[in-house]
Write an enzyme that holds these catalytic residues in place. Sequence first.
Site, PDB file in Angstrom:
ATOM      1  N   ILE A  14     -19.132 105.752  27.762  1.00 40.28           N
ATOM      2  CA  ILE A  14     -18.260 106.358  28.771  1.00 40.28           C
ATOM      3  C   ILE A  14     -18.743 107.774  29.099  1.00 40.28           C
ATOM      4  O   ILE A  14     -18.771 108.183  30.262  1.00 40.28           O
ATOM      5  CB  ILE A  14     -16.804 106.387  28.249  1.00 40.28           C
ATOM      6  CG1 ILE A  14     -16.256 104.966  28.120  1.00 40.28           C
ATOM      7  CG2 ILE A  14     -15.918 107.228  29.153  1.00 40.28           C
ATOM      8  CD1 ILE A  14     -14.896 104.872  27.404  1.00 40.28           C
ATOM      9  N   ASN A  82     -15.116 113.963  25.111  1.00 38.45           N
ATOM     10  CA  ASN A  82     -15.252 112.499  25.096  1.00 38.45           C
ATOM     11  C   ASN A  82     -15.748 111.956  23.760  1.00 38.45           C
ATOM     12  O   ASN A  82     -15.465 110.804  23.429  1.00 38.45           O
ATOM     13  CB  ASN A  82     -16.228 112.096  26.220  1.00 38.45           C
ATOM     14  CG  ASN A  82     -16.735 110.686  26.065  1.00 38.45           C
ATOM     15  OD1 ASN A  82     -16.054 109.723  26.419  1.00 38.45           O
ATOM     16  ND2 ASN A  82     -17.938 110.531  25.515  1.00 38.45           N
ATOM     17  N   TYR A 147      -7.578 106.158  13.848  1.00 40.25           N
ATOM     18  CA  TYR A 147      -7.956 106.331  15.262  1.00 40.25           C
ATOM     19  C   TYR A 147      -6.714 106.524  16.140  1.00 40.25           C
ATOM     20  O   TYR A 147      -6.669 107.402  17.001  1.00 40.25           O
ATOM     21  CB  TYR A 147      -8.744 105.095  15.690  1.00 40.25           C
ATOM     22  CG  TYR A 147      -9.325 105.122  17.087  1.00 40.25           C
ATOM     23  CD1 TYR A 147     -10.578 105.686  17.322  1.00 40.25           C
ATOM     24  CD2 TYR A 147      -8.650 104.549  18.162  1.00 40.25           C
ATOM     25  CE1 TYR A 147     -11.131 105.685  18.608  1.00 40.25           C
ATOM     26  CE2 TYR A 147      -9.188 104.545  19.433  1.00 40.25           C
ATOM     27  CZ  TYR A 147     -10.435 105.112  19.650  1.00 40.25           C
ATOM     28  OH  TYR A 147     -10.982 105.112  20.924  1.00 40.25           O
TER      29      TYR A 147
HETATM   30  N1  LIG Z   1     -15.106 101.982  24.612  1.00 39.33           N
HETATM   31  C1  LIG Z   1     -13.804 101.838  24.716  1.00 39.33           C
HETATM   32  O1  LIG Z   1     -13.287 100.755  24.967  1.00 39.33           O
HETATM   33  C2  LIG Z   1     -12.883 103.010  24.544  1.00 39.33           C
HETATM   34  C3  LIG Z   1     -11.527 102.809  24.775  1.00 39.33           C
HETATM   35  C4  LIG Z   1     -10.658 103.871  24.655  1.00 39.33           C
HETATM   36  C5  LIG Z   1     -11.147 105.112  24.326  1.00 39.33           C
HETATM   37  N2  LIG Z   1     -12.471 105.289  24.103  1.00 39.33           N
HETATM   38  C6  LIG Z   1     -12.934 106.634  23.770  1.00 39.33           C
HETATM   39  O2  LIG Z   1     -13.909 107.029  24.715  1.00 39.33           O
HETATM   40  C7  LIG Z   1     -14.852 107.892  24.086  1.00 39.33           C
HETATM   41  C8  LIG Z   1     -16.246 107.350  24.281  1.00 39.33           C
HETATM   42  O3  LIG Z   1     -16.316 106.059  23.712  1.00 39.33           O
HETATM   43  P1  LIG Z   1     -17.619 105.127  23.907  1.00 39.33           P
HETATM   44  O4  LIG Z   1     -17.138 103.734  23.745  1.00 39.33           O
HETATM   45  O5  LIG Z   1     -18.351 105.531  25.126  1.00 39.33           O
HETATM   46  O6  LIG Z   1     -18.447 105.543  22.592  1.00 39.33           O
HETATM   47  P2  LIG Z   1     -19.976 105.269  22.204  1.00 39.33           P
HETATM   48  O7  LIG Z   1     -20.617 104.349  23.177  1.00 39.33           O
HETATM   49  O8  LIG Z   1     -19.945 104.914  20.758  1.00 39.33           O
HETATM   50  O9  LIG Z   1     -20.626 106.729  22.390  1.00 39.33           O
HETATM   51  C9  LIG Z   1     -20.142 107.779  21.629  1.00 39.33           C
HETATM   52  C10 LIG Z   1     -20.797 109.082  22.034  1.00 39.33           C
HETATM   53  O10 LIG Z   1     -20.174 110.134  21.273  1.00 39.33           O
HETATM   54  C11 LIG Z   1     -21.153 110.825  20.525  1.00 39.33           C
HETATM   55  N3  LIG Z   1     -20.572 111.289  19.276  1.00 39.33           N
HETATM   56  C12 LIG Z   1     -19.970 110.561  18.289  1.00 39.33           C
HETATM   57  N4  LIG Z   1     -19.574 111.364  17.286  1.00 39.33           N
HETATM   58  C13 LIG Z   1     -19.937 112.627  17.643  1.00 39.33           C
HETATM   59  C14 LIG Z   1     -19.837 113.890  17.019  1.00 39.33           C
HETATM   60  N5  LIG Z   1     -19.264 114.048  15.812  1.00 39.33           N
HETATM   61  N6  LIG Z   1     -20.342 114.971  17.673  1.00 39.33           N
HETATM   62  C15 LIG Z   1     -20.929 114.858  18.883  1.00 39.33           C
HETATM   63  N7  LIG Z   1     -21.044 113.684  19.531  1.00 39.33           N
HETATM   64  C16 LIG Z   1     -20.569 112.585  18.912  1.00 39.33           C
HETATM   65  C17 LIG Z   1     -22.289 109.834  20.332  1.00 39.33           C
HETATM   66  O11 LIG Z   1     -23.492 110.511  20.049  1.00 39.33           O
HETATM   67  P3  LIG Z   1     -24.776 109.710  19.428  1.00 39.33           P
HETATM   68  O12 LIG Z   1     -25.343 108.909  20.578  1.00 39.33           O
HETATM   69  O13 LIG Z   1     -25.691 110.774  18.959  1.00 39.33           O
HETATM   70  O14 LIG Z   1     -24.239 108.826  18.344  1.00 39.33           O
HETATM   71  C18 LIG Z   1     -22.263 109.148  21.711  1.00 39.33           C
HETATM   72  O15 LIG Z   1     -22.917 109.970  22.668  1.00 39.33           O
HETATM   73  C19 LIG Z   1     -14.432 107.982  22.618  1.00 39.33           C
HETATM   74  O16 LIG Z   1     -13.640 109.121  22.402  1.00 39.33           O
HETATM   75  C20 LIG Z   1     -13.610 106.727  22.420  1.00 39.33           C
HETATM   76  O17 LIG Z   1     -12.697 106.872  21.370  1.00 39.33           O
HETATM   77  C21 LIG Z   1     -13.356 104.268  24.205  1.00 39.33           C
END
Ligand SMILES: NC(=O)c1ccc[n+]([C@@H]2O[C@H](COP(=O)([O-])OP(=O)(O)OC[C@H]3O[C@@H](n4cnc5c(N)ncnc54)[C@H](OP(=O)(O)O)[C@@H]3O)[C@@H](O)[C@H]2O)c1
Length: 241
Positions: A14, A82, A147
């Site tokens: 995202i 994010n 979470y």
């Molecule tokens: N996917 C969903 O369905 C969903 C639904 C609701 C909410 N969300 C929220 O949306 C956000 C993005 O989710 P996503 O699904 O896109 O996640 P993702 O694909 O797992 O990507 C996570 C990103 O966050 C970075 N990250 C993780 N921990 C970090 C830290 N401690 N410091 C700095 N960067 C960090 C990762 O860096 P690296 O690449 O270096 O690991 C990556 O760039 C999150 O907050 C998640 O909880 C997601």
Amino acid sequence: MSRIALVTGGSRGIGAAISVALKGAGYKVAANYAGNDEKAQAFTAETGIPTYKWDVSDYAACAAGIAKVEADLGPIEILVNNAGITRDAMFHKMTPENWKDVIDTNLSGLFNMTHPVWTGMRDRNFGRVINISSINGQKGQMGQANYSAAKAGDLGFTKALAQEGAAKGITVNAICPGYIGTEMVRAIPEKVLAERIIPQIPVGRLGEPEEIARIAVFLASDDAGFITGSTISANGGQFFV
Ligand SMILES: NC(=O)c1ccc[n+]([C@@H]2O[C@H](COP(=O)([O-])OP(=O)(O)OC[C@H]3O[C@@H](n4cnc5c(N)ncnc54)[C@H](OP(=O)(O)O)[C@@H]3O)[C@@H](O)[C@H]2O)c1
């Protein structure tokens, strides 16, 4: 002059879609990430968006990382919080580390990132803080006590800070995505997604990262100046607050 935006976790999923959409809308964008150098380098090569590595759960690292971005690009006017992780387990099996990792990243990360940019936003009488929470912070989710608690905390943070920022031209809003087709969700077994998750989504599909990114672009804009303290749900009709 283009405004400057920083997206945490902006190199994948995202966050990557938000970084790209903000760049497309004319912002100068910096993307932070935690440790996946390969993905970050590929993202920069593909998009031209610079990436910066630090851990949002570490206050000193955030302050130093923000100082570097500001030295390179200028003052951060738009912050998208994010970055997020999951460490799912049923509560009786959840370890203190599972709890702490998720709270430190998904909740304290918002303090750690917002605090160092807040004074500058106040001084300039403009700011946009956009927090990516989750449907599971609104409704709770079994296997995600950590979470859900962190993401619900993000909503309280948003509403409190919105009141403090309002008189200074700073808006603070949250987006609550439902299930979006990123690596975080694709990590869920295919059978669970097909049989248990997608049937709960009235539109009958996962969301796309770009569908969240378009909300962030709107919230960042001058047109959204009267929207603050809001939670925008984008979940395909799965849950109504
Ligand atoms: N996917 C969903 O369905 C969903 C639904 C609701 C909410 N969300 C929220 O949306 C956000 C993005 O989710 P996503 O699904 O896109 O996640 P993702 O694909 O797992 O990507 C996570 C990103 O966050 C970075 N990250 C993780 N921990 C970090 C830290 N401690 N410091 C700095 N960067 C960090 C990762 O860096 P690296 O690449 O270096 O690991 C990556 O760039 C999150 O907050 C998640 O909880 C997601």
